[in-house]
Design an enzyme around this catalytic site. Structure first.
Site, short mmCIF file in Angstrom:
data_model
loop_
_atom_site.label_atom_id
_atom_site.label_comp_id
_atom_site.label_asym_id
_atom_site.label_seq_id
_atom_site.Cartn_x
_atom_site.Cartn_y
_atom_site.Cartn_z
N LEU A 146 -1.71 4.30 -7.50
CA LEU A 146 -2.03 5.02 -5.75
C LEU A 146 -2.33 3.58 -5.26
CD1 LEU A 146 -0.74 6.90 -4.69
CD2 LEU A 146 -2.52 8.30 -4.39
N ASP A 147 -1.93 3.03 -4.67
CA ASP A 147 -2.72 1.85 -3.72
C ASP A 147 -3.31 2.20 -2.83
OD1 ASP A 147 0.06 0.06 -4.41
OD2 ASP A 147 1.18 0.98 -2.51
N LYS A 148 -4.60 1.16 -3.03
CA LYS A 148 -5.46 1.41 -1.66
C LYS A 148 -5.47 1.83 -0.95
CE LYS A 148 -10.03 -1.44 -0.13
NZ LYS A 148 -10.83 -1.93 -0.17
#
Length: 197
Positions: free
Chosen positions: A56-58
Site C-alpha cells: 500500500l503506497d506511503k
C-alpha cells in the site's frame, strides 16, 4: 520429458499460522525497514515473524494484511488468485457516467489494460478519521467519494485509473481485501484474525 509443476502446497506451513490486520496510517511505508526518519510497519506492528501480503503506497491509508504463512501470503497478493480489494477513493470533481463506465470497463495504462472493475459513487465513509496532514481541498472544485473494487494490483493502480479518467485522487483508503475488512480499526491499530483459506 514432462516438466514437474511447482506445488506450492508442498511448502511447509507454519505450525501456528498468524494473520494480522493493520490500518496503515498515511505516510507509513508498507515494509519493516526504511531510510533513517522513515515511518515503517515496525513502528506499529509488534511482531517480527509476519510479512505484508501486498503493498500500500506511503500516501495511501487503510487495510494491510500481514502473515507468517508464505503460501497464504501468495494467495492474498498474487493477481492470479483474483482476490477482490475494495478502496474508498476521494477524487477531485464530480464523475460523469462516462467516467464511471471507463473505470468499470478498464483503462489503458502504460503497463497494460486494467481488468474490469466495480466503481460507483458513495457517501463519505462513516466515522472516517481525519487525515494528517489534511487533504488539500479547493473551494472552487467539488470532490466526490468513489468505491472502487479491483482484482489485480498494478503499482499505484487506483490512482492511475482515476487520473486517466480525469478524476485525480485526493485520498485513498483500502477498506477490504477478500473477506477481511477494516471494521473499526483506527490508524495504527491492528488485530489478529484466523486465516480462512
Amino acid at each position: 520429458m514432462q516438466r514437474k509443476r511447482k506445488n506450492h502446497s508442498s511448502r511447509p506451513r507454519p505450525a501456528n499460522p498468524k494473520l494480522v490486520l493493520l490500518n496503515k496510517p498515511f505516510g507509513v511505508l508498507s515494509q519493516f525497514t526504511g531510510e533513517p526518519g522513515d515511518a515503517t510497519l515496525k513502528d506499529w506492528v509488534p511482531f517480527n515473524d509476519v510479512y505484508p501480503a501486498g503493498r500500500l503506497d506511503k500516501d495511501s491509508e487503510g487495510l494491510m494484511l500481514l502473515t507468517n504463512d508464505g503460501v497464504y501470503q501468495a494467495r492474498l497478493s498474487n493477481p492470479k488468485y483474483k482476490v477482490w480489494k475494495t478502496y474508498w477513493v476521494q477524487v477531485e470533481g464530480e464523475p460523469t457516467s462516462e467516467q464511471l463506465t471507463q473505470l468499470q470497463q478498464g483503462v489503458e495504462l502504460n503497463d497494460g489494460m486494467t481488468r474490469p472493475a466495480e466503481a460507483f459513487v458513495m457517501a463519505e465513509p462513516m466515522n472516517l478519521w481525519p487525515r494528517n496532514p489534511p487533504v488539500r481541498e479547493r473551494k472552487s472544485v467539488p470532490d466526490t467519494w468513489l468505491c472502487i473494487k479491483i482484482r489485480e494490483g498494478k503499482n499505484r493502480q487506483v490512482r492511475r485509473m482515476t487520473a486517466h479518467a480525469g478524476l485525480p485522487t485526493l485520498r485513498l483508503i483500502r477498506a477490504q481485501i477478500g473477506p477481511y475488512k477494516l471494521a473499526g480499526l483506527q490508524p495504527g491499530e491492528w488485530r489478529e484474525e484466523p486465516p480462512v483459506w
